[in-house]
Design an enzyme around this catalytic site. Sequence first.
Site, PDB file in Angstrom:
ATOM      1  N   LYS A 234       0.828  -1.202   0.000  1.00  0.00           N
ATOM      2  CA  LYS A 234       0.000   0.000   0.000  1.00  0.00           C
ATOM      3  C   LYS A 234       0.869   1.262   0.000  1.00  0.00           C
ATOM      4  O   LYS A 234       2.086   1.181  -0.017  1.00  0.00           O
ATOM      5  CB  LYS A 234      -0.921  -0.021   1.227  1.00  0.00           C
ATOM      6  CG  LYS A 234      -1.798  -1.255   1.300  1.00  0.00           C
ATOM      7  CD  LYS A 234      -2.713  -1.347   0.098  1.00  0.00           C
ATOM      8  CE  LYS A 234      -3.711  -2.473   0.189  1.00  0.00           C
ATOM      9  NZ  LYS A 234      -3.165  -3.787   0.513  1.00  0.00           N
TER      10      LYS A 234
HETATM   11  C1  PLP Z   1      -9.423  -2.055  -0.721  1.00  0.00           C
HETATM   12  C2  PLP Z   1      -8.710  -3.019   0.186  1.00  0.00           C
HETATM   13  N1  PLP Z   1      -9.272  -3.348   1.350  1.00  0.00           N
HETATM   14  C3  PLP Z   1      -8.673  -4.185   2.214  1.00  0.00           C
HETATM   15  C4  PLP Z   1      -7.464  -4.764   1.918  1.00  0.00           C
HETATM   16  C5  PLP Z   1      -6.876  -5.760   2.859  1.00  0.00           C
HETATM   17  O1  PLP Z   1      -5.705  -5.304   3.484  1.00  0.00           O
HETATM   18  P1  PLP Z   1      -4.672  -6.322   4.100  1.00  0.00           P
HETATM   19  O2  PLP Z   1      -3.977  -7.002   2.965  1.00  0.00           O
HETATM   20  O3  PLP Z   1      -3.744  -5.467   4.905  1.00  0.00           O
HETATM   21  O4  PLP Z   1      -5.406  -7.277   4.944  1.00  0.00           O
HETATM   22  C6  PLP Z   1      -6.837  -4.464   0.723  1.00  0.00           C
HETATM   23  C7  PLP Z   1      -5.545  -5.082   0.363  1.00  0.00           C
HETATM   24  O5  PLP Z   1      -5.186  -5.224  -0.769  1.00  0.00           O
HETATM   25  C8  PLP Z   1      -7.474  -3.551  -0.175  1.00  0.00           C
HETATM   26  O6  PLP Z   1      -6.930  -3.226  -1.337  1.00  0.00           O
END
Ligand code: PLP
Length: 467
Positions: A234
């Site tokens: 991210k």
């Molecule tokens: C829009 C969105 N929400 C939630 C997540 C989930 O995050 P994490 O991978 O830290 O669990 C992501 C990860 O790619 C995402 O792009």
Amino acid sequence: MTRAQPKSTSTSNPKLAIDGGPKAFTGATGKAENKIGVEEFMSIAERFGFSKDALARLRSAVSDDDLIEGGPNLAYYACPNPRDTKGSEFARLAREIFGVKYALPTSSGTAALHAAMVATGVGPGTEVIIPACGFMATSAAAAIAGGVPVFADVDESLQLDPNAIESRLTPRTVAIAPTHHWGNVADMDPIMAVARKHKLKVIEDCAQAPGAKYKGRYVGSIGDLGCFSISCYKIIGGGEGGMVVTSNERLFERACQLAECGGLWRPDRFAPPRYEGELFVGTNYRLSELESSVNVIQMQKLDGICDRTRAVRKRICSQLKSFKEITPQKINDRDGAIGYLMRFYPKTHELSAKIVAALRAEGIGGGTQGPSPSPDWHLYTAMFPVIHKVGAIANGSPFDDPRYAARGGKVEYREGDCPVAEDLYNRAVRIGIDQWWSNEDCDAIAAGINKVLSAYCTEGTASREWA
Ligand SMILES: Cc1ncc(COP(=O)(O)O)c(C=O)c1O
């Protein structure tokens, strides 16, 4: 003659220490080694990517004797004063930057979403409105909380279409979870208006847009709760991590209870519930101190990253010409968005494919999904575990929960449910934006895009300006 009393010794008739006798054990003589010491530190340094030379220099510079007594403890709550931890510093920075009252670091963005869903009352027999474009974690979080995700279509911003929400609402709906994706922002004013009209909670999924703003406010601080992924994939984040932010005390406490069921967040962890809904079975989604250590630094870089990305995007867009066959993506807040993927919609898939091939030949990275795309968990039609309604345990999925059926719930996911998302997501041409591009780079890329579009399209007034 009286018999002489035997002398009291520690072996024959020991006087208890509690009665003033000698102690049996006066302290360990074995030499303790730190549980965590220099070897662990070197292992982190190795994973961090330092060169062999740098590792050798680090090793020669530190020894276990340099560590504080007992060595480090890398857990948030182990610190004598949890306020001195990297985790609490990370939370404080988030509160200050996003302008919210509460911030809860979590082990991932999905964990943050799960905690937020539970906090708002998502559970068996309920539904959550989720945009057809986003990432599967949002709908998965609704489902692991026991709720049923209901997809609503997007508009030309590729974000949740505020006008597509009401037709999806049922008496079972408890929350709307707009995703701000690819650094762009959902149109929050009308979304909040629908939510308030129907007394629904709003959970903003900001995983892909930390630092982006809508009408001057950071995303995540507009709805009832904001969820972030702070992972290496991210905008900020070095490994795995997440964050829930809110200004609502009750929602914060419920999110804490799900994310840390040991109750260490409570003023008195063993006290009976202070109100209905405060205590329930949760889990442990605490963020490690190692991740937090990286994230306190990353957090301080956020605004700089966003400003650079905005400047690059604006410089490129300001030079692009308009073409009849090209519709630029709608941007809901031109000054607040930090879209790191520029998108536009050519009239046909064929034209999209030609443009991408020509852009690549010019040295400009671009892509398009096409009419028969490979599966992509950013579009609901490919979120297979959700659309095939597969729970983690047999007969345990929210989709076939009797409490859902009892409330009249029956969800079917079909291609064509959200036609705008399916069309635009697959037809769009996307070009990555790099915060580090120089003015010269931006000018060359803008000229390259104009060159390609001019070759295949007709200059003229497009339905929307580039932004
Ligand atoms: C829009 C969105 N929400 C939630 C997540 C989930 O995050 P994490 O991978 O830290 O669990 C992501 C990860 O790619 C995402 O792009």
